[in-house]
Design a protein around this motif. Structure first.
Motif, PDB file in Angstrom:
ATOM      1  N   GLU A 145       0.832  -1.204   0.000  1.00  0.00           N
ATOM      2  CA  GLU A 145       0.000   0.000   0.000  1.00  0.00           C
ATOM      3  C   GLU A 145       0.868   1.256   0.000  1.00  0.00           C
ATOM      4  N   VAL A 146       1.910   1.257   0.806  1.00  0.00           N
ATOM      5  CA  VAL A 146       2.812   2.409   0.853  1.00  0.00           C
ATOM      6  C   VAL A 146       3.563   2.542  -0.465  1.00  0.00           C
ATOM      7  N   GLU A 147       4.010   1.427  -1.008  1.00  0.00           N
ATOM      8  CA  GLU A 147       4.722   1.477  -2.293  1.00  0.00           C
ATOM      9  C   GLU A 147       3.817   2.034  -3.398  1.00  0.00           C
ATOM     10  N   ALA A 148       2.551   1.636  -3.392  1.00  0.00           N
ATOM     11  CA  ALA A 148       1.615   2.137  -4.401  1.00  0.00           C
ATOM     12  C   ALA A 148       1.366   3.632  -4.222  1.00  0.00           C
ATOM     13  N   LEU A 149       1.211   4.065  -2.966  1.00  0.00           N
ATOM     14  CA  LEU A 149       1.023   5.492  -2.717  1.00  0.00           C
ATOM     15  C   LEU A 149       2.238   6.282  -3.189  1.00  0.00           C
ATOM     16  N   GLU A 150       3.425   5.793  -2.889  1.00  0.00           N
ATOM     17  CA  GLU A 150       4.638   6.492  -3.300  1.00  0.00           C
ATOM     18  C   GLU A 150       4.690   6.657  -4.819  1.00  0.00           C
ATOM     19  N   LYS A 151       4.350   5.595  -5.531  1.00  0.00           N
ATOM     20  CA  LYS A 151       4.357   5.656  -6.994  1.00  0.00           C
ATOM     21  C   LYS A 151       3.314   6.646  -7.509  1.00  0.00           C
ATOM     22  N   GLU A 152       2.105   6.576  -6.966  1.00  0.00           N
ATOM     23  CA  GLU A 152       1.026   7.450  -7.424  1.00  0.00           C
ATOM     24  C   GLU A 152       1.298   8.905  -7.055  1.00  0.00           C
ATOM     25  N   ALA A 153       1.867   9.139  -5.873  1.00  0.00           N
ATOM     26  CA  ALA A 153       2.192  10.496  -5.449  1.00  0.00           C
ATOM     27  C   ALA A 153       3.289  11.090  -6.319  1.00  0.00           C
ATOM     28  N   ALA A 154       4.308  10.277  -6.630  1.00  0.00           N
ATOM     29  CA  ALA A 154       5.395  10.767  -7.486  1.00  0.00           C
ATOM     30  C   ALA A 154       4.861  11.163  -8.856  1.00  0.00           C
ATOM     31  N   GLU A 155       3.969  10.347  -9.403  1.00  0.00           N
ATOM     32  CA  GLU A 155       3.383  10.672 -10.698  1.00  0.00           C
ATOM     33  C   GLU A 155       2.545  11.947 -10.613  1.00  0.00           C
ATOM     34  N   ALA A 156       1.787  12.097  -9.539  1.00  0.00           N
ATOM     35  CA  ALA A 156       0.940  13.276  -9.386  1.00  0.00           C
ATOM     36  C   ALA A 156       1.763  14.550  -9.245  1.00  0.00           C
ATOM     37  N   LEU A 157       2.915  14.459  -8.595  1.00  0.00           N
ATOM     38  CA  LEU A 157       3.752  15.629  -8.342  1.00  0.00           C
ATOM     39  C   LEU A 157       4.810  15.851  -9.416  1.00  0.00           C
ATOM     40  N   GLY A 158       4.946  14.904 -10.328  1.00  0.00           N
ATOM     41  CA  GLY A 158       5.920  15.047 -11.396  1.00  0.00           C
ATOM     42  C   GLY A 158       7.359  14.926 -10.936  1.00  0.00           C
ATOM     43  N   VAL A 159       7.601  14.044  -9.950  1.00  0.00           N
ATOM     44  CA  VAL A 159       8.954  13.840  -9.440  1.00  0.00           C
ATOM     45  C   VAL A 159       9.380  12.401  -9.677  1.00  0.00           C
ATOM     46  N   GLU A 160      10.682  12.167  -9.578  1.00  0.00           N
ATOM     47  CA  GLU A 160      11.222  10.830  -9.820  1.00  0.00           C
ATOM     48  C   GLU A 160      10.990   9.895  -8.640  1.00  0.00           C
ATOM     49  N   GLY A 161      11.090  10.435  -7.419  1.00  0.00           N
ATOM     50  CA  GLY A 161      10.989   9.569  -6.247  1.00  0.00           C
ATOM     51  C   GLY A 161      10.179  10.194  -5.143  1.00  0.00           C
ATOM     52  N   ALA A 162       9.452   9.351  -4.407  1.00  0.00           N
ATOM     53  CA  ALA A 162       8.676   9.790  -3.253  1.00  0.00           C
ATOM     54  C   ALA A 162       8.792   8.724  -2.179  1.00  0.00           C
ATOM     55  N   VAL A 163       9.076   9.150  -0.960  1.00  0.00           N
ATOM     56  CA  VAL A 163       9.318   8.233   0.152  1.00  0.00           C
ATOM     57  C   VAL A 163       8.333   8.553   1.271  1.00  0.00           C
ATOM     58  N   GLY A 164       7.430   7.624   1.562  1.00  0.00           N
ATOM     59  CA  GLY A 164       6.453   7.828   2.617  1.00  0.00           C
ATOM     60  C   GLY A 164       7.083   7.732   3.991  1.00  0.00           C
ATOM     61  N   VAL A 165       6.729   8.689   4.857  1.00  0.00           N
ATOM     62  CA  VAL A 165       7.281   8.714   6.207  1.00  0.00           C
ATOM     63  C   VAL A 165       6.165   8.981   7.219  1.00  0.00           C
ATOM     64  N   SER A 166       6.546   9.047   8.479  1.00  0.00           N
ATOM     65  CA  SER A 166       5.589   9.001   9.582  1.00  0.00           C
ATOM     66  C   SER A 166       4.858  10.311   9.858  1.00  0.00           C
ATOM     67  N   SER A 167       5.368  11.444   9.402  1.00  0.00           N
ATOM     68  CA  SER A 167       4.701  12.725   9.626  1.00  0.00           C
ATOM     69  C   SER A 167       5.378  13.780   8.773  1.00  0.00           C
ATOM     70  N   GLY A 168       4.753  14.952   8.690  1.00  0.00           N
ATOM     71  CA  GLY A 168       5.388  16.060   8.002  1.00  0.00           C
ATOM     72  C   GLY A 168       6.641  16.533   8.720  1.00  0.00           C
ATOM     73  N   THR A 169       6.603  16.519  10.047  1.00  0.00           N
ATOM     74  CA  THR A 169       7.791  16.879  10.818  1.00  0.00           C
ATOM     75  C   THR A 169       8.935  15.925  10.518  1.00  0.00           C
ATOM     76  N   ASP A 170       8.632  14.629  10.498  1.00  0.00           N
ATOM     77  CA  ASP A 170       9.682  13.653  10.213  1.00  0.00           C
ATOM     78  C   ASP A 170      10.163  13.744   8.769  1.00  0.00           C
ATOM     79  N   ALA A 171       9.304  14.212   7.864  1.00  0.00           N
ATOM     80  CA  ALA A 171       9.734  14.429   6.486  1.00  0.00           C
ATOM     81  C   ALA A 171      10.836  15.482   6.443  1.00  0.00           C
ATOM     82  N   LEU A 172      10.647  16.574   7.176  1.00  0.00           N
ATOM     83  CA  LEU A 172      11.693  17.589   7.264  1.00  0.00           C
ATOM     84  C   LEU A 172      12.945  17.050   7.947  1.00  0.00           C
ATOM     85  N   LEU A 173      12.735  16.320   9.035  1.00  0.00           N
ATOM     86  CA  LEU A 173      13.856  15.813   9.820  1.00  0.00           C
ATOM     87  C   LEU A 173      14.713  14.845   9.005  1.00  0.00           C
TER      88      LEU A 173
END
Length: 368
Positions: free
Chosen positions: A37-65
């Motif tokens: 499920e996370v792998e599918a979200l990462e792929k779909e999010a990357a396509e939606a945002l027009g980026v090569e890679g997307a990595v799902g993490v635990s929060s927006g704060t942790d994304a920055l960290l």
């Protein structure tokens, strides 16, 4: 008529069966951490945002960290960022032992004042973190020119779907950090986040850092953390991702209607609506006005059952935990004035024209 600041029940009702089915699928599979499920979200999010890679993490704060960790930020380093934003933007810098270096904001778009960034750059500067505040992108062309070789990490927590020219935010700097907090334009059923990048080496490093720096089975090349996104959140977000474009357009339509209503009510002398800069794709995660007697107006609205919020009442340089940085009152006058004047009004896409009229009528009544 009461008007809530945000009503997620209205968003959920038409999606209820689809979301429940997706959650049941995860429960049936019993794979709750990362996984398909996370792998599918990462792929779909990357396509939606027009980026090569997307990595799902635990929060927006942790994304920055985790993004700053991937850049090697640590003790002795400095990170330049706006003084007027949510605490996490600076908090993650301090957690890594680095120094947040604040700059003031532009009075129109609330994003960092690029003209102040160059003076703060020095050999200790490890990153610059522009915040696409309230859903509008920072001036990325000017910032990238000033940054030179210094990595730019976009704080996109409030700006899913915002653009700068053609590209979407999150794919302009070295990395982008998104939040899936429930109140965001694309929000989950709890905490969640995403880091985007067009650098495959950085993507690989992010994937290791989110599982304690693990590079093989119980083999740790780095000291990372537990920054994993769970499958239930990913399943919910995959459903919502299909609708977020329409929700953003709903927010933009409501923002335009507010402008018409304020003008019709003759409030142009007291209410300063948000400035949507051309070419910067404002998504109105918040609709933030500037007004005199802000706190009294907010109390007046509350008496009428109308939701409103202050983002943010205290600039970061005046937070007690940052007293040792040596800043003081008066150092960032634009942000300090904004903190006294800003007020966020309801703008969620499902709100009705009648509700918006109620909000504007209440504001007009206060200033009569």
């Amino acid at each position: 008529m009461p008007v809530p600041l945000l009503d997620l029940k209205r968003q959920y009702r038409p999606l209820r069966e689809e979301i429940r089915a997706a959650m049941d699928r995860v429960c049936d599979e019993q794979r709750f951490i990362l996984g398909p499920e996370v792998e599918a979200l990462e792929k779909e999010a990357a396509e939606a945002l027009g980026v090569e890679g997307a990595v799902g993490v635990s929060s927006g704060t942790d994304a920055l960290l985790i993004a700053l960790m991937a850049l090697g930020v640590g003790p002795g380093d400095e990170v330049v960022l706006p003084v007027f934003t949510f605490f996490a933007t600076a908090g993650v810098v301090a957690r890594l032992g680095a120094r947040p270096v604040f700059v003031d904001i532009d009075p129109d778009d609330f994003c960092l004042d690029v003209g102040q960034v160059a003076a703060q750059l020095n050999p200790c500067t490890r990153a610059i973190v522009p915040v696409h505040l309230f859903g509008q992108s920072a001036p990325m062309d000017e910032l990238l020119e000033v940054a030179g070789e210094v990595p730019v990490l976009e704080d996109c927590a409030q700006a899913w779907g915002a653009t700068f020219g053609d590209p979407l935010v999150g794919g302009i700097g070295r990395m982008g950090a998104f939040s899936f907090f429930p109140s965001k334009n694309l929000g989950g059923f709890g905490d969640g986040g995403l880091v985007t990048t067009n650098d495959p080496e950085l993507e690989g490093l992010l994937r290791q850092l989110r599982v304690h720096g693990q590079s093989g089975v119980y083999e740790h090349r780095y000291v990372g953390g537990n920054f994993r996104l769970d499958a239930l959140q990913a399943a919910v977000l995959r459903i919502k991702l299909r609708h977020v474009g329409a929700w953003v357009e709903g927010r933009r339509a409501n923002a335009a209607r507010y402008g018409e209503l304020f003008a019709a009510a003759g409030l142009g002398d007291v209410v300063v609506p948000p400035v949507a800069v051309e070419g910067r794709g404002h998504t109105f995660n918040q609709y933030v006005i500037r007004v005199p007697q802000r706190d009294a107006l907010r109390a007046h609205l509350a008496e009428r059952g109308i939701g409103a919020a202050v983002y943010y009442p205290l600039p970061l340089h005046l937070q007690p935990c940052f007293a040792d940085l040596g800043y003081g009152e008066g150092d960032f006058p634009v942000a300090e004035r904004a903190s006294r004047e800003v007020l966020a009004l309801p703008v969620f896409p499902e709100m009705t024209a009648a509700e918006q009229e109620e909000v504007v009528d209440a504001i007009a009544a206060f200033y009569r």
